[in-house]
Write a protein that holds these residues in place. Structure first.
Motif, PDB file in Angstrom:
ATOM      1  N   SER A 136     -19.568 -33.646 -46.178  1.00 12.60           N
ATOM      2  CA  SER A 136     -19.551 -33.292 -44.872  1.00 12.60           C
ATOM      3  C   SER A 136     -19.084 -31.898 -44.611  1.00 12.60           C
ATOM      4  O   SER A 136     -17.934 -31.770 -44.756  1.00 12.60           O
ATOM      5  N   VAL A 172     -29.367 -25.867 -55.123  1.00 10.38           N
ATOM      6  CA  VAL A 172     -28.355 -26.693 -54.947  1.00 10.38           C
ATOM      7  C   VAL A 172     -28.539 -27.236 -53.096  1.00 10.38           C
ATOM      8  O   VAL A 172     -28.911 -26.332 -52.437  1.00 10.38           O
ATOM      9  N   VAL A 173     -28.226 -28.465 -53.031  1.00 13.21           N
ATOM     10  CA  VAL A 173     -28.471 -29.131 -51.679  1.00 13.21           C
ATOM     11  C   VAL A 173     -26.939 -29.656 -51.299  1.00 13.21           C
ATOM     12  O   VAL A 173     -26.826 -30.714 -52.178  1.00 13.21           O
ATOM     13  N   LEU A 174     -26.799 -29.499 -50.034  1.00 16.52           N
ATOM     14  CA  LEU A 174     -25.607 -30.389 -49.561  1.00 16.52           C
ATOM     15  C   LEU A 174     -26.136 -31.402 -48.901  1.00 16.52           C
ATOM     16  O   LEU A 174     -26.965 -31.403 -47.970  1.00 16.52           O
ATOM     17  N   HIS A 175     -25.578 -32.619 -49.048  1.00 19.84           N
ATOM     18  CA  HIS A 175     -26.094 -33.797 -48.124  1.00 19.84           C
ATOM     19  C   HIS A 175     -24.761 -34.528 -47.519  1.00 19.84           C
ATOM     20  O   HIS A 175     -23.845 -35.026 -48.240  1.00 19.84           O
ATOM     21  N   GLY A 176     -24.808 -34.451 -46.256  1.00 21.06           N
ATOM     22  CA  GLY A 176     -23.559 -34.996 -45.549  1.00 21.06           C
ATOM     23  C   GLY A 176     -23.473 -36.282 -45.184  1.00 21.06           C
ATOM     24  O   GLY A 176     -23.043 -36.571 -44.146  1.00 21.06           O
TER      25      GLY A 176
END
Lengths: 335, 335
Positions: B78, B104-108
């Motif tokens: 997050s 790359v992906v950020l997942h919160g």
DNA sequence: GCATCGTGATAACACGTGTAAGCATTGGTA
DNA sequence: TACCAATGCTTACACGTGTTATCACGATGC
């Protein structure tokens, strides 16, 4: 990325079907609770049990390939390039969209060309793309996304973008507001901090031009002060301010302003007597330092409202316009 | 998410093939520059031109479905729950992995159950998952991911996780280091700030237990000080410190410590004379405030090293162990 | 004149999923 | 007994892509 290693065994719905002694269709009906489908109670229970035991997880890519649409929302943003204000807002947008059944992912690529960047986002075939203050969200980028089937293309930008649902928020108004406030306080020789850190120019440049515009209106002068976010750089800028006999500074940001404020204090420059200081973003940090920082506060569209707009765009193809971002001077001790 | 609206037309490689008057296979050969394939120069040029004109972008889901593997790396985090230190590190990890061809992906997501969270990540069928200080990355979560075909499961955690490539970094050592330093400075009645903000307990709790452990060793006492990140809360804690006659405080973080330090200053409590103050994370902020904050500095594995480890895990199934995270006291004026 | 070869392109399959259409069995009704 | 409807399940296709095997054709070698 090229390898000859064999892929690990993935559990598919076919495995579940085989283990439960039913067809793959039945498995799909059970797991998705398909409305029209009729499945006996005993088989339903068996399928669920087997799926759990095998640890089956559906393949989102295959699912969205078949459905012709994914539940993915791409938010292009570099985490380190945004302040606390935006990261909290984005977090809440993510929560709100998640509640509506979307999967939000942040993507922080640094591609500078708008079309190239849009192509990267488009590869993921998201159902929506939400870009805040990303200068790469141009009309051409929007077109690339639309052609890739993206239903909701939303942006926060200084001016409406053709073919993109925009909520307008002109960063230059922040600079203008800061200068307006400083002039009100009787300052006329004003410096504007320009952060040298990568990724920040998208915010910094409009703030400077807004400041220049306002200065011209009010008969004040503006000097750009390029500065890195370090102690030493701040010290150098503090000296420069004295040398240039400035009586006010817009620090780009509460973070940069606070750093500069500390440098002033160290050199016996009294804030706001000798020089007035204004930050922006209204971070808690502004109330941590002494004197407390005068700042410019944002009012972004509420995360719920934004999520609803995205959903409407996806479902119905159109949504009511989003409110304009507006800014407010919060006067404190530093000016 | 359920709609009857017709899907917008998506440009596929079949469209390109038709427009160029060739087969789909040829299009694929040209656009991927397939090594073994032979395509004439004129057709190659024509395909490229048509693809560009139509704005064709490959469908990542279909591609990875066919290939049996994606180039996706999921980083569960997050954005608002991490400090500057981690966000910059993550940004660099993203860049390093991008250079190796990964997306790359950020997942919160805020799912608290480890298995449920892992299932959400697994749906995306990433080739790797990198979790830093995420308490949900348990052995069971790792198993879910592995069964979904994730090749590299990497975590930063206080202790090695079974089946997961872990780089160990025990947050409790931060608390211990802070207390050790304060004791060295002659302090024995020590407060430890516990942030009340959501998402931070994963960091805060181990820091507290580490502090308690070290206090016991050194014969000092520790009091937990729950505090929200606001001016008022800091003021209340400052009063409480005086009431409890504390002579040292570990502020959890430079941000919280700075806020508390300002509250001390307002109430005439001299730092470090009356009370010593130690932060953590070694943010620039610590050098913005006066007195400058003593802090605990991290040494995380370098982003390049981490990216390489992920790549090796993906390619070869194994990688050399990652270095342990270590911490260092940076003494400044506040202690 | 026939076999061989290189060149340039294509047909056809597989990946994992959702769903429309269809098939067998059963119960009820005429 | 003959027919219809409901129930419970399966068969078969499509989504967009990468790749293997194959084919057509002209040039070359003997």
């Amino acid at each position: 990325m090229s390898t000859e290693q064999s892929n690990p065994p993935q559990v598919t719905s076919a495995d579940v079907a085989r283990a439960a002694g039913v067809s793959r269709a039945t498995v799909s009906f059970v797991l998705n609770e398909t409305p029209g489908a009729r499945v006996g109670e005993t088989t339903r229970a068996r399928v669920l049990a087997v799926a759990k035991e095998l640890g089956y997880v559906p393949h989102a890519a295959a699912r969205s390939l078949r459905a012709g649409r994914s539940d993915l929302v791409v938010v292009p943003v570099s985490v380190s390039a945004i302040g606390r204000l935006f990261s909290e807002w984005i977090d809440e947008v993510e929560t709100a969209l998640g509640r509506l059944g979307y999967t939000v992912v942040l993507h922080g690529d640094r591609t500078s060309d708008p079309v190239a960047a849009a192509q990267v986002w488009a590869q993921l075939r998201p159902v929506a793309v939400v870009a805040v203050n990303d200068s790469r969200m141009t009309a051409e980028a929007g077109q690339v996304l639309t052609r890739a089937g993206v239903r909701a293309v939303v942006a926060g930008a200084a001016a409406p973008v053709a073919g993109v649902t925009t909520f307008v928020g002109d960063q230059s108004e922040i600079g203008a507001a800061a200068i307006g406030h400083l002039v009100e306080r009787g300052r006329t020789r004003i410096g504007v901090v320009m952060p040298a850190e990568r990724g920040l120019s998208a915010f910094a440049r409009p703030r400077l031009t807004g400041a220049q515009r306002a200065a011209e209106e009010h008969g004040a002068s503006v000097t750009a002060l390029p500065m890195r976010y370090t102690d030493d750089a701040a010290a150098a800028i503090a000296l420069l301010c004295r040398e240039l006999e400035l009586d006010g500074v817009f620090g780009y940001n509460d973070e940069y302003a606070a750093l500069l404020g500390a440098a002033f204090g160290d050199r016996g420059v009294a804030v706001p007597r000798d020089i007035a200081l204004v930050g922006a973003d209204d971070l808690v940090l502004g109330q941590v330092v002494r004197p407390r920082l005068t700042s410019i506060r944002y009012h972004l569209p509420s995360p719920e409202l934004l999520a609803e707009a995205v959903d409407r765009l996806v479902q119905e193809g159109s949504a009511p316009p989003l409110p304009r971002v507006w800014f407010e001077v919060v006067p404190r001790q530093s000016s």
